[in-house]
Design a protein around this motif. Structure first.
Motif, PDB file in Angstrom:
ATOM      1  N   VAL A 194       3.966   6.092  -3.137  1.00 12.72           N
ATOM      2  CA  VAL A 194       5.423   6.138  -3.056  1.00 12.72           C
ATOM      3  C   VAL A 194       5.877   7.572  -2.814  1.00 12.72           C
ATOM      4  N   ALA A 195       6.761   7.767  -1.832  1.00  9.24           N
ATOM      5  CA  ALA A 195       7.305   9.099  -1.548  1.00  9.24           C
ATOM      6  C   ALA A 195       8.710   8.968  -0.977  1.00  9.24           C
ATOM      7  N   GLN A 196       9.546   9.932  -1.301  1.00  7.70           N
ATOM      8  CA  GLN A 196      10.865  10.045  -0.674  1.00  7.70           C
ATOM      9  C   GLN A 196      10.892  11.358   0.103  1.00  7.70           C
ATOM     10  N   LEU A 197      11.058  11.270   1.409  1.00  9.64           N
ATOM     11  CA  LEU A 197      11.027  12.454   2.255  1.00  9.64           C
ATOM     12  C   LEU A 197      12.433  12.971   2.527  1.00  9.64           C
ATOM     13  N   GLY A 198      12.526  14.263   2.827  1.00  8.09           N
ATOM     14  CA  GLY A 198      13.800  14.905   3.112  1.00  8.09           C
ATOM     15  C   GLY A 198      14.018  15.110   4.594  1.00  8.09           C
ATOM     16  N   GLU A 199      14.810  16.103   4.939  1.00  8.18           N
ATOM     17  CA  GLU A 199      15.189  16.330   6.325  1.00  8.18           C
ATOM     18  C   GLU A 199      14.007  16.748   7.206  1.00  8.18           C
ATOM     19  N   ALA A 229       0.805  -1.224   0.000  1.00 10.23           N
ATOM     20  CA  ALA A 229       0.000   0.000   0.000  1.00 10.23           C
ATOM     21  C   ALA A 229       0.835   1.269   0.000  1.00 10.23           C
ATOM     22  N   ALA A 230       2.020   1.245   0.643  1.00  8.88           N
ATOM     23  CA  ALA A 230       2.833   2.466   0.721  1.00  8.88           C
ATOM     24  C   ALA A 230       4.300   2.129   0.915  1.00  8.88           C
TER      25      ALA A 230
END
Length: 265
Positions: free
Chosen positions: A233-238, A201-202
């Motif tokens: 789908v996600a790519q997170l930062g600081e 799912a994520a």
């Protein structure tokens, strides 16, 4: 199969779970013995895991690598908010950490059982929700037979497989593992199996430092024991802690996909 991660999402504000101060005080008191272990997951990770559990906060909640129980206590806070009747079970290999989790569990407002043992050798219950943050960079002493028929000594792959084996139909696993699971060749066949047999799912990528005691990048994975479907789908930062707080942009978008408009509430 490789699972790419998407660009960063915008931010929102943080929130505080009830009961965390009391548990943190006990953790701080006990950790003065100072044996160098990472006693607990980062609180923001535990809160995010509880939010990602969404509609699966029900029945039996299992953490086979519970440490001091951070994930269990965060989900318990949500269960109290939802007025859900839930039983919590944790297993931890490290005797000292299991003892600390058991001490916290004795003050918990819901039925809690903590066992000291090897999750791969313990008779684990079937669960509606499985949480896990398995050790990083560890290889199993004996190969683990996976659901797709292959074997592995890679603890991350084996831990994901263990979580899915204990899920009841319609259940959910929320896992915090090293990012290598999404691209390493050792996990390729198992990723293909997951995509064809379960709803991934994520996949939420996090920068280095979200796993205590390491600088490796990591991911939060949400897997439902359900028909395959699209993956958020996600790519997170600081600013990942802000993004994954309740009401944060990434969390809101993830839960809209995972549980729809109900957001598990």
């Amino acid at each position: 199969m490789t699972w790419p991660l998407a660009p960063t999402i915008s931010t929102s504000e943080n929130a505080i779970s009830p009961g965390r101060a009391r548990r943190r005080a006990l953790l701080d008191f006990t950790s003065r013995a100072g044996k160098g272990e990472a006693l607990a997951s980062i609180p923001a990770i535990a809160r995010a895991v509880a939010e990602l559990a969404g509609s699966a906060v029900a029945g039996t909640v299992l953490d086979p690598f519970c440490g001091t129980g951070s994930f269990l206590w965060a989900v318990m806070d949500r269960a109290l908010q939802l007025q859900a009747l839930v039983e919590f079970v944790g297993v931890e290999l490290n005797e000292r950490l299991a003892g600390l989790a058991r001490a916290i569990g004795q003050t918990a407002p819901m039925v809690t059982t903590i066992e000291n043992g090897d999750a791969f050798l313990t008779n684990l219950p079937m669960a509606d929700l499985v949480l896990a943050a398995p050790p990083v960079g560890v290889r199993l002493p004996e190969p683990h037979v996976l659901l797709n028929g292959s074997t592995t000594a890679h603890i991350t792959v084996a831990a994901v497989d263990l979580a899915l084996r204990r899920l009841r139909p319609g259940g959910r696993a929320v896992l915090h593992v090293g990012a290598g699971f999404t691209f390493q060749r050792a996990a390729e066949r198992y990723r293909e199996y997951l995509a064809s047999e379960h709803r991934v799912a994520a996949l939420i990528g996090l920068p280095g430092g979200a796993i205590p005691g390491t600088s490796v990048r990591s991911i939060l994975i949400v897997i439902d024991r359900a028909e395959p479907g699209e993956t958020f789908v996600a790519q997170l930062g600081e600013d990942w802690e802000t993004q994954l707080a309740p009401g944060g942009a990434a969390m809101t978008a993830a839960m809209a996909h995972i549980d729809g408009d109900s957001n598990g509430r």
